[in-house]
Design a protein around this motif. Sequence first.
Motif, mmCIF file in Angstrom:
data_model
loop_
_atom_site.group_PDB
_atom_site.id
_atom_site.type_symbol
_atom_site.label_atom_id
_atom_site.label_comp_id
_atom_site.label_asym_id
_atom_site.label_seq_id
_atom_site.Cartn_x
_atom_site.Cartn_y
_atom_site.Cartn_z
ATOM 1 N N GLN A 23 -0.955 4.330 -1.228
ATOM 2 C CA GLN A 23 -2.251 4.672 -0.637
ATOM 3 C C GLN A 23 -2.092 5.778 0.409
ATOM 4 O O GLN A 23 -1.057 5.879 1.060
ATOM 5 N N ARG A 36 0.812 -1.230 0.000
ATOM 6 C CA ARG A 36 0.000 0.000 0.000
ATOM 7 C C ARG A 36 0.839 1.271 0.000
ATOM 8 O O ARG A 36 0.375 2.300 0.470
ATOM 9 N N PRO A 78 -7.344 -10.355 10.748
ATOM 10 C CA PRO A 78 -6.119 -9.555 10.689
ATOM 11 C C PRO A 78 -6.411 -8.087 10.391
ATOM 12 O O PRO A 78 -7.518 -7.737 9.990
ATOM 13 N N GLU A 118 -3.253 -1.110 10.328
ATOM 14 C CA GLU A 118 -2.247 -0.728 9.326
ATOM 15 C C GLU A 118 -1.608 0.616 9.691
ATOM 16 O O GLU A 118 -0.414 0.818 9.495
ATOM 17 N N GLY A 171 -6.786 -4.840 8.558
ATOM 18 C CA GLY A 171 -7.129 -4.561 7.172
ATOM 19 C C GLY A 171 -7.979 -5.635 6.547
ATOM 20 O O GLY A 171 -8.179 -5.633 5.340
ATOM 21 N N ALA A 172 -8.520 -6.545 7.371
ATOM 22 C CA ALA A 172 -9.332 -7.617 6.812
ATOM 23 C C ALA A 172 -10.671 -7.089 6.320
ATOM 24 O O ALA A 172 -11.324 -7.714 5.487
ATOM 25 N N VAL A 223 -10.188 11.535 3.063
ATOM 26 C CA VAL A 223 -10.886 10.268 3.227
ATOM 27 C C VAL A 223 -11.606 10.286 4.559
ATOM 28 O O VAL A 223 -11.041 10.618 5.585
HETATM 29 N N1 ATP Z 1 -11.186 4.823 1.628
HETATM 30 C C1 ATP Z 1 -10.332 3.793 1.390
HETATM 31 N N2 ATP Z 1 -9.552 3.831 0.295
HETATM 32 C C2 ATP Z 1 -8.714 2.802 0.026
HETATM 33 N N3 ATP Z 1 -8.580 1.719 0.803
HETATM 34 C C3 ATP Z 1 -9.313 1.648 1.920
HETATM 35 C C4 ATP Z 1 -10.236 2.675 2.273
HETATM 36 N N4 ATP Z 1 -10.824 2.343 3.432
HETATM 37 C C5 ATP Z 1 -10.308 1.141 3.777
HETATM 38 N N5 ATP Z 1 -9.407 0.727 2.872
HETATM 39 C C6 ATP Z 1 -8.651 -0.522 2.915
HETATM 40 O O1 ATP Z 1 -9.582 -1.575 3.123
HETATM 41 C C7 ATP Z 1 -9.022 -2.560 3.962
HETATM 42 C C8 ATP Z 1 -9.990 -2.871 5.080
HETATM 43 O O2 ATP Z 1 -9.967 -1.855 6.065
HETATM 44 P P1 ATP Z 1 -10.718 -1.969 7.451
HETATM 45 O O3 ATP Z 1 -10.578 -0.696 8.116
HETATM 46 O O4 ATP Z 1 -12.094 -2.467 7.215
HETATM 47 O O5 ATP Z 1 -9.893 -3.069 8.208
HETATM 48 P P2 ATP Z 1 -10.114 -3.668 9.661
HETATM 49 O O6 ATP Z 1 -10.456 -5.055 9.469
HETATM 50 O O7 ATP Z 1 -11.055 -2.839 10.441
HETATM 51 O O8 ATP Z 1 -8.653 -3.562 10.232
HETATM 52 P P3 ATP Z 1 -8.122 -3.133 11.682
HETATM 53 O O9 ATP Z 1 -8.311 -4.287 12.537
HETATM 54 O O10 ATP Z 1 -6.693 -2.886 11.450
HETATM 55 O O11 ATP Z 1 -8.887 -1.935 12.102
HETATM 56 C C9 ATP Z 1 -7.682 -2.026 4.439
HETATM 57 O O12 ATP Z 1 -6.666 -2.694 3.725
HETATM 58 C C10 ATP Z 1 -7.685 -0.566 4.059
HETATM 59 O O13 ATP Z 1 -6.421 -0.117 3.690
#
Ligand code: ATP
Lengths: 327, 239, 301, 421, 261
Positions: B134, B131, E38, B143, E40-41, C298
């Motif tokens: 990103q 990423r 994990p 992340e 970013g899942a 974002v």
């Molecule tokens: N607006 C966006 N633009 C691009 N990618 C995004 C956006 N929002 C989320 N992502 C990507 O989508 C994926 C899922 O994100 P999410 O926040 O749902 O993860 P999560 O399961 O809640 O993780 P964590 O436990 O770390 O909070 C991540 O890889 C993130 O980088």
Amino acid sequence: MDKYKNIWRKNLIKTLTLGVFLFLLSFTFEPYNQGQLALVLMLFIGVLSLTVLTGASGQISLGQGALMAVGGYSSASLITHLGASIWIGFLVAFFATAIFGLILGTAAARVSGPYLAGTTLVIALALPSVANRFESVLGGDVGLIVDFGTPPTWISNLIEVGYEQWQLWVVLPVALTALFFISNLMATRAGRSWQAVRDDEIGAAVSGIPVARTKVIVFVVSSAIAGLGGALYGLRGLVGPSVYPVSLSLTLLTAAILGGVGSISGAFIGTLIVVFLPDLIDWAISGLAVSEQLSNYLPALLTGFLLLATIIINPAGVMGAGHRKKH
Amino acid sequence: MKNLMVSDLVTDYGHVRALDGVSFIANSGEITTVIGANGAGKSTLLRTISGLEKAKSGTISWGDLLITNLAPEEIVRLGVAHVPEGHAVIPTFSVLENIEMGALFRKRKNSTDVKVAISEVLDLFPRLAERVKQSAGSLSGGERQMLAISRALVSRPELLLLDEPSLGLAPLVVEQIIQSINQLCRSTGLTVLLVEQNANTALAVADHGVLLALGKVVSDQPAAKMRADSALRTAYLGY
Amino acid sequence: MNTFISTLITGTANGAIFALAALGLVIVWRGAGVVNFAQMGQAMFTTYIASNLIASGNSYWLAFIVALISGSLLGMIIDLLIMRPLAHKKSSSATKTLAGTIPVIASLGILAILQALAGIFWAGEERGFPTPVNSFYFKNGDGTLPFSAFNLFVIGVVLIVLLSLTYFFTQTGAGLGMRAAALNPEVARLSGIKVSRMRTLSWAISGAAGSLAGLLITPSTNLSPNTLDLILIIAFTAAVVGGLDSPLGAVIGGLILGIGIALVTTYGSPENVFLAILFVLLAVQLIRPNGILGGKQVRRG
Amino acid sequence: QAIPVRSEVGVSATEIVLGMQLPQTGPASPGYNKIDDAMRAYFDFVNSKGGVNGRKIKLVVKDDTYKAGLTISTASTLINKDKVFAMVGSVGTQTHISIIKDINRRGIPDLFVNSGYSGFYIDPKKYPTSFAALGTYVVESKIEAEYLKANYAKELAAGKVGVLYQTDDFGRNVLAGFKQQGVTFPPANTQKFVAGSQALGLTRQVQALQAAGVTLVVIAAVANATAITIGTAAKLGFAPKWLVTSVGSDATTFKTILASQGTSGAVASALLTGVISASHAPSPGEDTDEFVIAFKKINDDFNVGPDKTWDNNVLQGMNIGYLTTAALQGAGKDLTRKGLIAFMEGKGATLSSAALSPLSYSSKTHEAYNSFWIGAYDANSVLKPIGGTRVLYTTDSAAGPITVSTYKRPAIAADALPKVG
Amino acid sequence: MSELLKVEGLSVTFGGLKALNDVYIDLHKNEVLGLIGPNGAGKTTLFNAISGLVPPSSGKFSLDGKNSDWPKTHQLAKLGIARTLQGVGLFSGLTALENVMVGAEAHASNGFFADLFGTSGKSEAKLKARAHKALAWAGATAFAEKLPSQLTYPDSKRVALARALVLEPKILLLDEPAAGLGHDEIEKLANLISQLKEFYSIIVVEHNVEFVNKISDRVYVLNFGEVIASGPFEKVRQDPAVLAAYLGTSIAADAKLGTGN
Ligand SMILES: Nc1ncnc2c1ncn2[C@@H]1O[C@H](COP(=O)(O)OP(=O)(O)OP(=O)(O)O)[C@@H](O)[C@H]1O
Ligand SMILES: Nc1ncnc2c1ncn2[C@@H]1O[C@H](COP(=O)(O)OP(=O)(O)OP(=O)(O)O)[C@@H](O)[C@H]1O
Ligand SMILES: [Mg+2]
Ligand SMILES: [Mg+2]
């Protein structure tokens, strides 16, 4: 919990107390200070509108003067062309500016911070063009000559009322009404949701607040109030482009900052300072041999320094840091 | 051998005394963990060491240098990196820019040295490697935390201050990070000051433990011993 | 010569000047997180300094350099005396609301002070200001091309400033550090970035850029404490239209405004110029709230 | 003989307080901000000679930065706080509009207003206390139109005459004056700009005039916009004949601006040479004129303002000081507001001044100078009568005809004080 | 048990990235559902999709057995869904009490005009009473009048929880409620959630596996935007795919579950 039961009563008492105090005080004033006090109240309404916008919703406007102009023009054109009474003029100013605020808010709700500041600034700048486009109605750059008129005979038969005093008597109830309603809003759900949106839009949205609509509502309320202030401000003599210049917006902002943004009593104190500063300077330098060049620029210089001093020493304004509205 | 030595450190927030005469030593090449309940002053300790908060009194020395109340940017330049609590990244920056930022003060942005350091930390966090372009604001919570740690590591610190690195991270990642850090300690002599809520995990990897309560050190002993001291645990950590 | 083409050329020449002023705004926004309404006030001030030097017999280029230096000094002074203490203030709840607004208001205060001081020092007649190179329009057969060596010079300067800024912000460490310092001082400091120095640097650079703009604008606007007010608003609009954080956006915004104003003046009515500007501004905001080239924010839960 | 003590506001046995407002600072101030200093210089001169009927004249000046909202406040200060006896010499149309009704309602004399807006003066029933200090824009432009018709008939017929005006009351009044005399401009020759926006450049407008092939351009714009226009035209290689209304034709402003733009003094003078304009007064550069000589000396001796360089604005200020003194003398020892106004309406037209035109105050109109002479700038930037002899034309702000005036200005007294009553 | 909330075939993409891919999840009445996986899942993204903060590219949403459109964010409260935000997310300018009152928006009966005329006292008092009750539930009564900046981290998390509870929602979405809390605090939170289960159905995203184990009836494990396992935690934690993707070596997992030693 009782505190909540009688919001209107509490605010009414507060407002009326202030009103009666100012009313009685005005009898001890000379015409000059009566006029100044009337000016304070007009600008106070404008500052109040800014307080709502900036203090409660976090949006900043550098063109509040333009909203005042909308109020001024809508009431003045009614008064001059249709012979409406000033009271009808106020009402129309209020609603016309509210509608304008609705349109502006719909566009501006999407932007924030510097972007909004820029937009409002350009609106203020475009004002003379609008006045010129509709010259037959709005009077072009000459403007529309209006005034507070004279008191109705039943009053003048009772007591001799000077022009400044009459001005004050007209402005006072309008200002108090605005104050009353704004105090109510700020103390209840409406004000709370505005602040929520200001602090965290996503948090507000998941709590059930329609963010975009709320922002627009804030704009509408703020505009309507500004329009009211603008109508009064115009009645001092003229509604025209040079009555509502960009510097008027900056004056309002200065007053809001000096008084502490978001605070209603601060808005009043800030306005007092802004209005009486030139008098104060005149008085201070009256004995000194100050060159004309210096004395000409002294008010601007001091306002600048005052503004800087306020935000450097105490950004919350003269109402003191940590000041918060309490119910 | 550079040790971190904190003595009689006092830090206030206005009227609140957050650190009240804290003293301890973190030995070079070791992991020292600071544990304690919420509000004990752990974060304040790290923030005072890295210069983000002003110490009211007391001293902090890093090797032979007295670093009390130096500016944070000066302290970083002395090889002390701090990963603050929460996901401290710049949301509008890309992932790569966030990492590069950590290496800025050492070398020119495009030097090979910096490039190597960056690729090293990206190896550590493959999720980030995918990423790099990103924007950090769109990263998931975990992340972002990885990114904050990467930014600290890329400066090749000698002392690493980690404030709840596991916050929001999946167990597997926590395990990974702790292993890597452990390895860095052993191989490069990195000194680590680790703040953790999860005392068990922290004490399991640490050499030494410092237990804080209400801004005071209540216990300072080898991690293994502290881990075994169930009386201490029930008294201060609630289990 | 074809009216349309000559309109475009005139618009471009003016737009380049707006772009220059807009670039100055972008620098402080990116480097210190401040929308600097005092920018043109600073420029006015340093142009007065240059004007006085020229009036007392010095060469244009000496005045030019002195103005640039005093511009960056003025920027630094503003930062050291006002913006830095403001940035170091811990934000209380009451001020959090205004966190982004306070420097804006400070800059308005600075503008008032600079204009008052200029009035006190140099008031009197409105002055003109010379151009460094010939500003007479090129001959084109028996007509003229509404374009002069001076216009070329301005465009050259804009391009140089644009390119070096873009390079600086995206390709150099100092540029990255400067942006970081503006966006999140704490994280930046923890990355070893000397935040205060970065901010001062950005004020200095933008002060110089602003001075440059002032030197090149005043030949067409004349010099008095207030003549640059309008330019500030136009430049600000240009920056907002283009996206406040994008140097290229500022230039595009400046050109849009310059050409737009020329087109409206030619084919519409000059009275509609400000309405047209307002219209463009609102349209851009409805379609791209952060400007044409502005970064997207974002939102995340 | 004792002066009768009356309870008139702003008048005591020893003093008369006069108020004035004008933009002393801000974008509209350059040039105008010298008028008050010149007036005060003249009053100080009068005071040094014992004042008017033993009363010293005190001038209180307020800066309204040309913002009408502020004018209302400063007027209130002058009226209610400084308690002025009369307003005198206030500058600005838009600003004055905002207070004229109030001043008149209060019966405060509003003398020698520095605005050519005819609306203030042509209906004394509406504004009984306001009197002009200038010729109205309409009068001047009617006379200028007549001049064009007489001398540029060919160009007019061929559609070779253009106009550039600012879109405010000034610009529109000028157009109205031309129209009154039957001079209209084809749309392609008509260019305008929003007053105050000249900093954005007037290149497009000048280009359009050039493209339209006009050979004579009427400019109805303030001084700096006029300078910008003529400067831009020079850059474009466009050299029509210029006719500039008196508002925009201040030679000093013109040369200051162009000279500091790097245009050498000689070139600036060359640009101004031949520019046609109109005036009701001698050109400030006419150093053989007895009023110019006298006023210049007073300016040297008494002006303490920041910039007292002799120019049109200073001359104008001196003249208002002179007229004010005359009017106060005429109103007599028993000075009242009513008396002053009555004098202005009754005998105001008999006052003389530096102007070459008579005054036309009466109960029917409060306009000031209804006569103008047409001149062109010579190589020394002095406005000189075209053809060598000065011809004064007279008309009114309405549909009245244009006639040649035979007025001869009375000589100035040896002590440079007006002699009335 | 009936399905209170069901999400079928949900996909969310960001540019080229598939953050969620054909996800199925159902939530039963009075159930606590753990959502792990994990970093970013896609866990937060799932919450965001349900709360209208990101638009799904496909998928069906049903509430109470009825198919409906994906909710708009501000309608969430009306639908009886409350959520907390990852981190704290309080309104910094409002007191704790006011924060919670904002959460009760959906129960407010005072309209704009009642507020304007100041006649909304009764309704405001009701809201306030509700807010106090929620604060009491969350153990945050003591700092009702404090501003968020004056609260400790666990206390502000309590207020955030109260802001969700005050809605008395049918469904509660909690994003990492235990993150940053000490052992003690987590214990209290777990107990609270067990009590809340009586009234609400809850989905919890959490990385503290011990906590998840303790409170949830079932868990879903997300990896790369897909559900890779679901069922009771005891069963799921044996799943090799889950071990590999999320929990790590079983020994380490044991340590975190507090069953080591
Ligand atoms: N607006 C966006 N633009 C691009 N990618 C995004 C956006 N929002 C989320 N992502 C990507 O989508 C994926 C899922 O994100 P999410 O926040 O749902 O993860 P999560 O399961 O809640 O993780 P964590 O436990 O770390 O909070 C991540 O890889 C993130 O980088
Ligand atoms: N910015 C601040 N202003 C005022 N008080 C603060 C501030 N930050 C922390 N405190 C107080 O200082 C004390 C120590 O806080 P600190 O954040 O160091 O604790 P901690 O051990 O890191 O807690 P946690 O485990 O919750 O992160 C607490 O009582 C806290 O409320
Ligand atoms: Mg902490
Ligand atoms: Mg998440």
